[in-house]
Write a protein that holds these residues in place. Structure first.
Motif, PDB file in Angstrom:
ATOM      1  N   GLY A   8      37.950  15.870  92.739  1.00 44.77           N
ATOM      2  CA  GLY A   8      37.114  16.841  92.046  1.00 44.77           C
ATOM      3  C   GLY A   8      36.908  16.450  90.596  1.00 44.77           C
ATOM      4  N   GLY A   9      37.925  15.880  89.965  1.00 47.44           N
ATOM      5  CA  GLY A   9      37.794  15.426  88.582  1.00 47.44           C
ATOM      6  C   GLY A   9      36.723  14.380  88.424  1.00 47.44           C
ATOM      7  N   GLU A  10      36.639  13.448  89.392  1.00 47.81           N
ATOM      8  CA  GLU A  10      35.590  12.433  89.316  1.00 47.81           C
ATOM      9  C   GLU A  10      34.216  13.050  89.552  1.00 47.81           C
ATOM     10  OE1 GLU A  10      34.153   8.198  91.309  1.00 47.81           O
ATOM     11  OE2 GLU A  10      36.284   8.748  91.332  1.00 47.81           O
ATOM     12  N   ALA A  11      34.148  14.043  90.413  1.00 47.34           N
ATOM     13  CA  ALA A  11      32.870  14.709  90.645  1.00 47.34           C
ATOM     14  C   ALA A  11      32.366  15.368  89.362  1.00 47.34           C
ATOM     15  CB  ALA A  11      33.019  15.755  91.759  1.00 47.34           C
ATOM     16  N   ILE A  12      33.279  15.980  88.598  1.00 50.86           N
ATOM     17  CA  ILE A  12      32.885  16.562  87.312  1.00 50.86           C
ATOM     18  C   ILE A  12      32.370  15.485  86.378  1.00 50.86           C
ATOM     19  CG2 ILE A  12      33.748  17.720  85.240  1.00 50.86           C
ATOM     20  CD1 ILE A  12      35.736  19.213  87.080  1.00 50.86           C
ATOM     21  N   ALA A  13      33.084  14.366  86.309  1.00 52.82           N
ATOM     22  CA  ALA A  13      32.672  13.280  85.425  1.00 52.82           C
ATOM     23  C   ALA A  13      31.316  12.717  85.832  1.00 52.82           C
ATOM     24  CB  ALA A  13      33.730  12.183  85.428  1.00 52.82           C
ATOM     25  N   ARG A  14      31.072  12.605  87.131  1.00 56.08           N
ATOM     26  CA  ARG A  14      29.798  12.039  87.598  1.00 56.08           C
ATOM     27  C   ARG A  14      28.622  12.956  87.273  1.00 56.08           C
ATOM     28  NH1 ARG A  14      29.467   7.587  90.747  1.00 56.08           N
ATOM     29  NH2 ARG A  14      31.446   6.668  91.428  1.00 56.08           N
ATOM     30  N   ILE A  15      28.798  14.254  87.439  1.00 56.39           N
ATOM     31  CA  ILE A  15      27.684  15.158  87.127  1.00 56.39           C
ATOM     32  C   ILE A  15      27.438  15.197  85.625  1.00 56.39           C
ATOM     33  CG2 ILE A  15      29.035  17.307  86.996  1.00 56.39           C
ATOM     34  CD1 ILE A  15      25.617  16.972  88.703  1.00 56.39           C
ATOM     35  N   LEU A  16      28.496  15.077  84.810  1.00 53.40           N
ATOM     36  CA  LEU A  16      28.314  15.029  83.355  1.00 53.40           C
ATOM     37  C   LEU A  16      27.599  13.750  82.954  1.00 53.40           C
ATOM     38  CD1 LEU A  16      31.710  16.446  82.009  1.00 53.40           C
ATOM     39  CD2 LEU A  16      29.500  17.597  82.128  1.00 53.40           C
ATOM     40  N   LYS A  17      27.917  12.669  83.609  1.00 53.66           N
ATOM     41  CA  LYS A  17      27.229  11.409  83.305  1.00 53.66           C
ATOM     42  C   LYS A  17      25.739  11.524  83.635  1.00 53.66           C
ATOM     43  CE  LYS A  17      27.585   6.400  84.067  1.00 53.66           C
ATOM     44  NZ  LYS A  17      27.879   6.059  82.655  1.00 53.66           N
ATOM     45  N   GLY A  18      25.432  12.211  84.734  1.00 47.70           N
ATOM     46  CA  GLY A  18      24.032  12.435  85.083  1.00 47.70           C
ATOM     47  C   GLY A  18      23.305  13.301  84.071  1.00 47.70           C
ATOM     48  N   CYS A  19      24.045  14.200  83.429  1.00 41.17           N
ATOM     49  CA  CYS A  19      23.457  15.062  82.388  1.00 41.17           C
ATOM     50  C   CYS A  19      23.302  14.336  81.056  1.00 41.17           C
ATOM     51  CB  CYS A  19      24.322  16.301  82.192  1.00 41.17           C
ATOM     52  SG  CYS A  19      24.352  17.422  83.593  1.00 41.17           S
ATOM     53  N   GLU A  20      23.818  13.122  80.976  1.00 42.35           N
ATOM     54  CA  GLU A  20      23.745  12.302  79.751  1.00 42.35           C
ATOM     55  C   GLU A  20      24.339  13.048  78.555  1.00 42.35           C
ATOM     56  OE1 GLU A  20      19.578  11.307  79.463  1.00 42.35           O
ATOM     57  OE2 GLU A  20      19.816   9.584  80.797  1.00 42.35           O
ATOM     58  N   LEU A  32      43.858  18.331  84.577  1.00 40.88           N
ATOM     59  CA  LEU A  32      42.576  17.623  84.428  1.00 40.88           C
ATOM     60  C   LEU A  32      42.723  16.100  84.423  1.00 40.88           C
ATOM     61  CD1 LEU A  32      40.722  19.834  81.767  1.00 40.88           C
ATOM     62  CD2 LEU A  32      40.472  19.865  84.255  1.00 40.88           C
ATOM     63  N   LEU A  33      43.890  15.561  84.762  1.00 38.01           N
ATOM     64  CA  LEU A  33      44.070  14.109  84.700  1.00 38.01           C
ATOM     65  C   LEU A  33      43.061  13.323  85.545  1.00 38.01           C
ATOM     66  CD1 LEU A  33      47.920  13.440  84.558  1.00 38.01           C
ATOM     67  CD2 LEU A  33      46.231  13.306  82.718  1.00 38.01           C
ATOM     68  N   PRO A  34      42.684  13.763  86.747  1.00 41.20           N
ATOM     69  CA  PRO A  34      41.668  13.008  87.498  1.00 41.20           C
ATOM     70  C   PRO A  34      40.320  12.942  86.776  1.00 41.20           C
ATOM     71  CG  PRO A  34      42.889  14.436  88.969  1.00 41.20           C
ATOM     72  CD  PRO A  34      43.270  14.842  87.566  1.00 41.20           C
ATOM     73  N   PHE A  35      39.974  14.002  86.050  1.00 42.53           N
ATOM     74  CA  PHE A  35      38.745  13.978  85.250  1.00 42.53           C
ATOM     75  C   PHE A  35      38.858  12.942  84.138  1.00 42.53           C
ATOM     76  CE2 PHE A  35      36.895  15.695  81.233  1.00 42.53           C
ATOM     77  CZ  PHE A  35      35.573  15.373  81.500  1.00 42.53           C
ATOM     78  N   TYR A  36      39.978  12.914  83.441  1.00 42.40           N
ATOM     79  CA  TYR A  36      40.178  11.944  82.372  1.00 42.40           C
ATOM     80  C   TYR A  36      40.107  10.516  82.914  1.00 42.40           C
ATOM     81  CZ  TYR A  36      41.436  15.110  78.525  1.00 42.40           C
ATOM     82  OH  TYR A  36      41.393  16.039  77.516  1.00 42.40           O
ATOM     83  N   ASP A  37      40.731  10.280  84.059  1.00 41.98           N
ATOM     84  CA  ASP A  37      40.719   8.938  84.642  1.00 41.98           C
ATOM     85  C   ASP A  37      39.297   8.525  85.018  1.00 41.98           C
ATOM     86  OD1 ASP A  37      42.202   6.600  85.781  1.00 41.98           O
ATOM     87  OD2 ASP A  37      41.266   7.331  87.631  1.00 41.98           O
ATOM     88  N   ALA A  38      38.542   9.444  85.588  1.00 47.37           N
ATOM     89  CA  ALA A  38      37.161   9.138  85.959  1.00 47.37           C
ATOM     90  C   ALA A  38      36.289   8.927  84.727  1.00 47.37           C
ATOM     91  CB  ALA A  38      36.599  10.268  86.820  1.00 47.37           C
ATOM     92  N   ALA A  39      36.534   9.724  83.657  1.00 42.92           N
ATOM     93  CA  ALA A  39      35.777   9.538  82.414  1.00 42.92           C
ATOM     94  C   ALA A  39      35.981   8.124  81.878  1.00 42.92           C
ATOM     95  CB  ALA A  39      36.215  10.574  81.381  1.00 42.92           C
ATOM     96  N   ARG A  40      37.215   7.623  81.987  1.00 48.95           N
ATOM     97  CA  ARG A  40      37.506   6.249  81.546  1.00 48.95           C
ATOM     98  C   ARG A  40      36.744   5.237  82.398  1.00 48.95           C
ATOM     99  NH1 ARG A  40      40.615   2.659  83.877  1.00 48.95           N
ATOM    100  NH2 ARG A  40      41.556   4.227  85.252  1.00 48.95           N
ATOM    101  N   ARG A  41      36.799   5.391  83.713  1.00 45.56           N
ATOM    102  CA  ARG A  41      36.177   4.412  84.603  1.00 45.56           C
ATOM    103  C   ARG A  41      34.661   4.450  84.547  1.00 45.56           C
ATOM    104  NH1 ARG A  41      36.751   5.928  89.288  1.00 45.56           N
ATOM    105  NH2 ARG A  41      38.121   7.757  89.185  1.00 45.56           N
ATOM    106  N   LEU A  42      34.103   5.633  84.313  1.00 41.82           N
ATOM    107  CA  LEU A  42      32.642   5.766  84.275  1.00 41.82           C
ATOM    108  C   LEU A  42      32.051   5.542  82.886  1.00 41.82           C
ATOM    109  CD1 LEU A  42      32.249   8.910  86.570  1.00 41.82           C
ATOM    110  CD2 LEU A  42      31.734   6.541  87.161  1.00 41.82           C
ATOM    111  N   GLY A  43      32.917   5.329  81.885  1.00 42.34           N
ATOM    112  CA  GLY A  43      32.426   5.027  80.542  1.00 42.34           C
ATOM    113  C   GLY A  43      31.929   6.215  79.749  1.00 42.34           C
ATOM    114  N   LEU A  44      32.418   7.420  80.070  1.00 46.85           N
ATOM    115  CA  LEU A  44      32.043   8.584  79.272  1.00 46.85           C
ATOM    116  C   LEU A  44      32.746   8.521  77.919  1.00 46.85           C
ATOM    117  CD1 LEU A  44      32.204  11.462  81.918  1.00 46.85           C
ATOM    118  CD2 LEU A  44      30.176  10.296  81.057  1.00 46.85           C
ATOM    119  N   ASP A  45      32.092   9.085  76.914  1.00 48.47           N
ATOM    120  CA  ASP A  45      32.630   9.052  75.546  1.00 48.47           C
ATOM    121  C   ASP A  45      33.539  10.261  75.348  1.00 48.47           C
ATOM    122  OD1 ASP A  45      33.161   8.683  72.892  1.00 48.47           O
ATOM    123  OD2 ASP A  45      31.114   9.047  72.185  1.00 48.47           O
TER     124      ASP A  45
END
Length: 576
Positions: A8-20, A32-45
Motif C-alpha cells: 500500500g505504501g508503494e501505491a501511495i508513492a505511485r499515485i503521488l508520482k502521477g500527480c507530479e 509508513l516505512l513502505p511508503f518511504y522505501d517506495a519514495a526512495r525507489r521511485l525518485g520522489l523528493d
C-alpha cells in the motif's frame, strides 16, 4: 497491464508520482516505512524534517506560493498530533495540502499499541476532510479524492489516515489504477461565476458610486486573481485596500493602492468611512481586518464577492452577495462596465489623485521613523530597508504576531501577485523559518526573505539544519528584542510601564547560533548596516543566512500602533 503485487505504501508513492507533486517533508515511523522505501525507489523528493509542525508550515507556504497541492506526512501518535497547528493554518488560509498520517494496525487497534491515540478525532476538526483508507485496493481512488477536495471551493488540507496493515499489506494493482488527469494538483480546480443579475446590479452600484473602494483579502491570491484586480482597478480608477494576506492584490507602489485596512492602517480606514460603495473580494472580514468589527460601518453599501457562501453575513451583512470565484467575478464586472469604463475612469481621476496624494502625505508623515538612526534599530527603519532592498520578484515571509503586523503595514510590494506570505490563517508563532523554506522551494530563483521574532525562531531553530541540508538560499531576519514582543507591548498598554509577566527572553546572539549550525550569521546593531547585511543575505549563496537585528527593547514602541482591543478594555468592554 498488470503490475507486480505491491505494498500500500508503494501505491501511495505511485499515485503521488502521477500527480507530479513537489518536495515532501515528514518524519518517518514504522507505519509508513513502505511508503518511504517506495519514495526512495521511485525518485520522489522526500525530505526529513525535525518537527512535524514545521512540515505542515513548509507545505503551507509551498502551496501558497506555487498554487499547487503540497504534501507532507507524519507517523502515528505524537507525529500526527504535532500536525494540528499547521493544519489549522492551512484550513483557515485556504492552502491545498494532502497530509498522510500513519495509523494503528486495525487488528490491534484499542489494545494499547505504542503511541496509539484517538488521532483521527483530534485531526478531523483541523482539516477540510479526513479520509481513512480501509481497503488497500482503494488507495489510488481515495488519494485522488483527497486532491480533488483539497483544490475545490476554498482549498484546504485533507488528511489521509493510513493504517499500518494497509501500508504494509500488498495488492496486485493494475497500471490503469494510477491514471491521473492533468492538473489534479493545481488550484483552484473548479471556478464558478456569480449570477448574471447579481453582476448587473453590482455594476450599477459601482458605476454610480463617486467614492468606491475595493477591499481584497487572501482569496485574491487563492484565486490567482491579482491580474484581474489590477485590470479592473485601473479600468475605472478604483482604489484598492487589502488585508495582510491580500497584500499584492495590486502593487503597493501603485497610485491606486490604499494600503492595509483594519486594526493598523495608513489611509484606508478613512477612505472606507468616506466611501459610498465598497467591493469586498475574497475576504472573510475577520477581527483584525475589521478593527474588531467596526470597519466598515454597519450602514455602508457593501458588495461581497466570495466563493464560500458561508462567509456571507458572518461578520457583516452586505447589500449584495456575489457568490463566485474572485478572478471570474472581477473579470465579469469589468466586462459589465466596459461600455462606461472610459467615462467612469475620467470622472474618478480626481478621486484617484486624492488617494495617491493622501498616501504620499502619509509616507511623508512617517519618514522620520522610516529613516531613523536610533539604536537599537527602529522597526520602521528595518521595514523600510527591506522594502528598498527587495526586487520586484522577491518574496517576504512574515511570522505571526509582531513580524506580520509591522510588515503588513509597512512593507511595499513592487508588483501584483503573491510577494508577501504571512501566516494569518492561524497566526501561529514559529512560521518564519519553515515558511521561508516552503517559499524558496516553490519559487527557485526568486529571493526569499523572512521576518521572524526571536521567540518564533526559538521554536523552530532546528529547521536551520534542514534548510542547510537542502542548501536553500533564503534570508532569515530575526527581530531580536529579547522578548515576546507582542505580549510585552500589550502588557505595557494594558497595565503600564514595568508591569510585565513572562514576556522577557534572554539576550542571545543569533548570528552565532546560525554559525554553530553551519549557516551564515550576521549581527546588526546599527541601522546603517542593514542594507549591506540584506545584500549579503540575498546574494544567492548556497544555504541560509541569518541576520540578527537588535531592535528596540522599549515596549511602548514595539507595535506599529495602538491595538484597538486595549482601547475597548479601557472603556470597560469585555474582551475574549
Amino acid at each position: 497491464m498488470s503490475l507486480n503485487e505491491m505494498t500500500g505504501g508503494e501505491a501511495i508513492a505511485r499515485i503521488l508520482k502521477g500527480c507530479e507533486v513537489g518536495p515532501m517533508f515528514g518524519m518517518g515511523g514504522f507505519q509508513l516505512l513502505p511508503f518511504y522505501d517506495a519514495a526512495r525507489r521511485l525518485g520522489l523528493d522526500h525530505n526529513l524534517i525535525n518537527d512535524e509542525r514545521c512540515a505542515v508550515f513548509i507545505a503551507d507556504a509551498y502551496a501558497k506560493v506555487s498554487g499547487r497541492v503540497a504534501v507532507c506526512d507524519a507517523t502515528l501518535g505524537p507525529g500526527a498530533t504535532n500536525l494540528v497547528t499547521g493544519l489549522v493554518e492551512a484550513l483557515n488560509a485556504g492552502s491545498p495540502l494532502v497530509v498522510f498520517v500513519g495509523d494503528t494496525h486495525r487488528a490491534h487497534s484499542w489494545k494499547n499499541m505504542t503511541q496509539e491515540t484517538r488521532q483521527t478525532e483530534i485531526l478531523a476538526p483541523a482539516c477540510k476532510e479526513l479520509i481513512r483508507i480501509e481497503m488497500i485496493e482503494r488507495i489510488p481512488e481515495l488519494v485522488r479524492r483527497a486532491f480533488r477536495v483539497a483544490t475545490s471551493g476554498r482549498p484546504g488540507p485533507v488528511v489521509v489516515a493510513v493504517p499500518e496493515d494497509i501500508c504494509h499489506g500488498t495488492h496486485p494493482f493494475e497500471e490503469s489504477d494510477f491514471a491521473v488527469e492533468p492538473g489534479l494538483a493545481d488550484t483552484p480546480a473548479l471556478r464558478c461565476r456569480p449570477a448574471r443579475d447579481d453582476l448587473a446590479r453590482a455594476a450599477r452600484l459601482l458605476g454610480g458610486a463617486r467614492r468606491p473602494i475595493m477591499l481584497c483579502g487572501g482569496g485574491i491570491h487563492i484565486s490567482d486573481a491579482t491580474a484581474a484586480a489590477e485590470a479592473f482597478a485601473h479600468a475605472i480608477n478604483l482604489p484598492v485596500a487589502h488585508t495582510m494576506t491580500g497584500k499584492g492584490a495590486i502593487a503597493c507602489t501603485d497610485p491606486l493602492n490604499a494600503g492595509l485596512f483594519g486594526r493598523y492602517d495608513r489611509i484606508a480606514n478613512k477612505l472606507i468611512d468616506e466611501s459610498d460603495c465598497i467591493l469586498v473580494v475574497g475576504c472573510k472580514l475577520g477581527e483584525i481586518a475589521t478593527k474588531r468589527y467596526t470597519v466598515p460601518a454597519a450602514d455602508k453599501t457593501v458588495i461581497h464577492l466570495d466563493n464560500v457562501a458561508e462567509e456571507f453575513d458572518r461578520t457583516f451583512t452586505p447589500n449584495l452577495r456575489l457568490w463566485g470565484d474572485a478572478r471570474e467575478g472581477l473579470q465579469d464586472l469589468q466586462v459589465a462596465l466596459e461600455a462606461e469604463s472610459g467615462a467612469i475612469r475620467a470622472r474618478q481621476q480626481g478621486y484617484a489623485d486624492e488617494v495617491a496624494g493622501r498616501m504620499a502625505a502619509w509616507r511623508k508623515s512617517v519618514e522620520g521613523r522610516l529613516t531613523s538612526d536610533e539604536r537599537p534599530v527602529n522597526m520602521a527603519r528595518l521595514l523600510a530597508e527591506i522594502s528598498r532592498a527587495m526586487p520586484a520578484d522577491g518574496i517576504l515571509v512574515a511570522d505571526g504576531g509582531f513580524a506580520a503586523h509591522w510588515s503588513g503595514l509597512l512593507y511595499d510590494t513592487k508588483r501584483a501577485g503573491r510577494g508577501f506570505v504571512p501566516d494569518r490563517g492561524f497566526a501561529s508563532i514559529g512560521y518564519g523559518l519553515p515558511g521561508a523554506m516552503g517559499a524558496a522551494l516553490a519559487a527557485p530563483g526568486r529571493p526569499v526573505v523572512s521576518l521572524t521574532g526571536d521567540g518564533g525562531f526559538n521554536m523552530t531553530m532546528g529547521e536551520l539544519e534542514t534548510a542547510r541540508r537542502l542548501k536553500l538560499p533564503l534570508t532569515l531576519i530575526i527581530v531580536n528584542n529579547a522578548a515576546s514582543g507582542y505580549v510585552k507591548a500589550l502588557q505595557h498598554l494594558m497595565y503600564g510601564e514595568g508591569n510585565y509577566q513572562s514576556s522577557d527572553l534572554q539576550e542571545i546572539n543569533y548570528a552565532r547560533v546560525a554559525e554553530a549550525l553551519g549557516c551564515t550569521g550576521i549581527r546588526v546593531e546599527d541601522p546603517a548596516d542593514i542594507a549591506a547585511a540584506l545584500k549579503q543575505g540575498m546574494s544567492g549563496r548556497e544555504g541560509p543566512t541569518v541576520i540578527d537585528v537588535v531592535v528596540t527593547r522599549d515596549p511602548a514602541h514595539m507595535l506599529p500602533g495602538v491595538d484597538n482591543r486595549t482601547v475597548q478594555v479601557r472603556k470597560g468592554d469585555r474582551v475574549a
